[in-house]
Design a protein around this motif. Sequence first.
Motif, PDB file in Angstrom:
ATOM      1  N   LEU A  99       7.904  -4.970  -3.003  1.00 60.30           N
ATOM      2  CA  LEU A  99       9.215  -5.265  -3.690  1.00 60.30           C
ATOM      3  C   LEU A  99       8.888  -6.640  -4.150  1.00 60.30           C
ATOM      4  N   ARG A 100       8.391  -7.598  -3.395  1.00 64.05           N
ATOM      5  CA  ARG A 100       8.376  -8.986  -4.064  1.00 64.05           C
ATOM      6  C   ARG A 100       7.260  -9.232  -5.206  1.00 64.05           C
TER       7      ARG A 100
ATOM      8  N   ASN B 115       8.890  -2.933   7.708  1.00 62.35           N
ATOM      9  CA  ASN B 115       9.528  -3.663   6.902  1.00 62.35           C
ATOM     10  C   ASN B 115       8.972  -4.886   6.232  1.00 62.35           C
ATOM     11  N   PRO B 116       8.151  -5.644   6.900  1.00 59.03           N
ATOM     12  CA  PRO B 116       7.593  -6.829   6.283  1.00 59.03           C
ATOM     13  C   PRO B 116       6.240  -6.280   5.115  1.00 59.03           C
ATOM     14  N   THR B 117       5.809  -5.438   5.243  1.00 61.28           N
ATOM     15  CA  THR B 117       4.868  -4.888   4.369  1.00 61.28           C
ATOM     16  C   THR B 117       5.576  -4.216   3.306  1.00 61.28           C
ATOM     17  N   LEU B 118       6.650  -3.678   3.369  1.00 58.66           N
ATOM     18  CA  LEU B 118       7.496  -3.110   2.435  1.00 58.66           C
ATOM     19  C   LEU B 118       7.997  -4.299   1.378  1.00 58.66           C
ATOM     20  N   THR B 119       8.419  -5.371   2.176  1.00 52.57           N
ATOM     21  CA  THR B 119       8.764  -6.403   1.274  1.00 52.57           C
ATOM     22  C   THR B 119       7.917  -7.138   0.650  1.00 52.57           C
ATOM     23  N   ASN B 120       6.591  -7.509   1.457  1.00 54.63           N
ATOM     24  CA  ASN B 120       5.489  -8.311   0.950  1.00 54.63           C
ATOM     25  C   ASN B 120       4.538  -7.741   0.027  1.00 54.63           C
TER      26      ASN B 120
ATOM     27  N   HIS C 206      16.303   2.567  -2.563  1.00 61.06           N
ATOM     28  CA  HIS C 206      16.558   1.229  -2.928  1.00 61.06           C
ATOM     29  C   HIS C 206      16.291   0.996  -4.417  1.00 61.06           C
TER      30      HIS C 206
ATOM     31  N   THR D 269       5.837   4.837   1.312  1.00 63.53           N
ATOM     32  CA  THR D 269       6.957   4.623   0.437  1.00 63.53           C
ATOM     33  C   THR D 269       6.638   5.241  -0.943  1.00 63.53           C
TER      34      THR D 269
ATOM     35  N   THR E 291       2.747   2.333   3.920  1.00 62.77           N
ATOM     36  CA  THR E 291       3.443   1.483   4.460  1.00 62.77           C
ATOM     37  C   THR E 291       3.832   1.764   6.022  1.00 62.77           C
TER      38      THR E 291
END
Length: 548
Positions: A96-97, A88-93, A65, A147, A162
């Motif tokens: 990435l965010r 995926n929530p850990t990856l985003t929060n 990504h 990740t 993650t």
Amino acid sequence: MALLFLGFIIRKLRFLNNRRHSVRDDSAENHNSTPKQEPKIQKQLSNNLDCLKEILSGSSDLKVHPFRFGPDGKFTGTLAFIDGLVDNPTLTNAILRPIMNWRPNGKTLPDAQELADVLAQVVLCAGDVKEASLLSELASGCLAGDTAVLLDGCAVGLVISTKGWDKRSVTEPQSETVVRGPREGFTENLRTNTALIRRKIKSGQLCVANMTVGRKTRTDICLMYLSGVADPKVVETVKHRIDHLDVDSILESGYIEEYIEDAPFSPFATVGYSEKPDVVAGRLLEGRIAVVVDGTPFVLTVPMLFIESFQTTEDYYTRPLYASMMRITRFFGYFITVFAPAIYIALTAFHQELIPTTLLFTIANAREGTPFPVFLEVFIMLFAFEILREAGIRLPRPVGQAISIVGALIMGDAAVSAGLVGAPMVILVAITAVASFLVPNQNDSASLLRVIMMVLAAFVGFYGVSMGFLAVLLHLGSLTSFGVPYFDGFAWTSNLQDSVVRMPLWSMVRRPRDIARGDVTRRRFFIPPLRPYAHQDEDDSGGGEGHE
């Protein structure tokens, strides 16, 4: 005698194998070649991604990504992870965010080389962030559920934890059921298992050493032991044996057991295992080492003693008198399942004068007309029992139980009705089978020794059985488990307090002397009937008498 001769050959082969390895190591040191250089992370982001995909063989589940962040999207980065292994929530929060929302406080922007430190120390909200300079470290992290973050112009990558794959919840183990005691069991997740042990032993002395074994599987292994209680020599021996494993796969703890055990050709296991955290915690408190393998709910413990197979976790949760009686029952059950068929063969074929007259006539009438000799009769019935037991284990549980019960009833009744076997033989096989279930950890050795004793009894009667029993005792006495005598616990020492019988807990003040080192004291000795009561003031007692 055959077991002793086989043990002598095994020791000689082990000596020659160790000598060959030492010669090979010396020659390798003398002719040391230049090791292959692993690819390092470059400043060009596209080159790093191409090398990472090449290391992972272009797998389709590798997700990449790309993103831009910073003021006006000045910086360019890429997330790389394996689909299905990350949360995926850990990856985003957590990754990435925060990166997308990051804005530097000062007017000067960090250069590309310092950007990785800024992200790891200031921006990211993850609990475990590591820097990596090799692409192989990024690939290993991705395969473990982490990740990887690569930045354009930066020769350092970040590996962020993650992990988030699906896992089984903590449930009651099927292999070690109890009436009283904890009902939680290990799972296939490594960190869940170590956390279950940590919950039992909340001490800073509990050490956890991480290892990775297997060129292809890269299986994570944890060694757990109590510092100051476990023998340092045993700890180093376990680490040495696991470190020197040159294998491509470790799929279950049984692989490790077979690679590190002391007597690979012995019918007796020298490495213990359990599926219950309280059992493993109790063994750690005695000075043993636990080997936790990722992907299996069975945890190995070393050193192992012969008496461990006859001890259950429930022995320490019930009254000592009842626990001692049940432990003696297990010893008798193991003796019956190994020697009962051989004794029956010896009595009916060689020593009929030892059988009471009434019982002798009953056995003779039951065996009248049977076409097989007594040895073949016993062998066929036990072989049929093993078939039914294996079928009950391998088939689905409802079907397997039905086949085991119905098959045993129908086959036993049909064999007696057809005159193939006598009724006493069916009773003997049933008692032998039920007795084998009392000590499930020694079921493998009991099955092998049972056949050996039957063969000896068929040739020379009680003389063969007695010689076989003596050979088994000599073999057990010669075994060791990581330097600890396998028969330890039967000598006239303080270890007898927890061997054939279980003494009260308040009397067992010391750990096993051949296993524990350093802190060997468990508790302060006291006698409950002489326990002092709480002190009461004379005024209180006097006031009570006056009130009455």
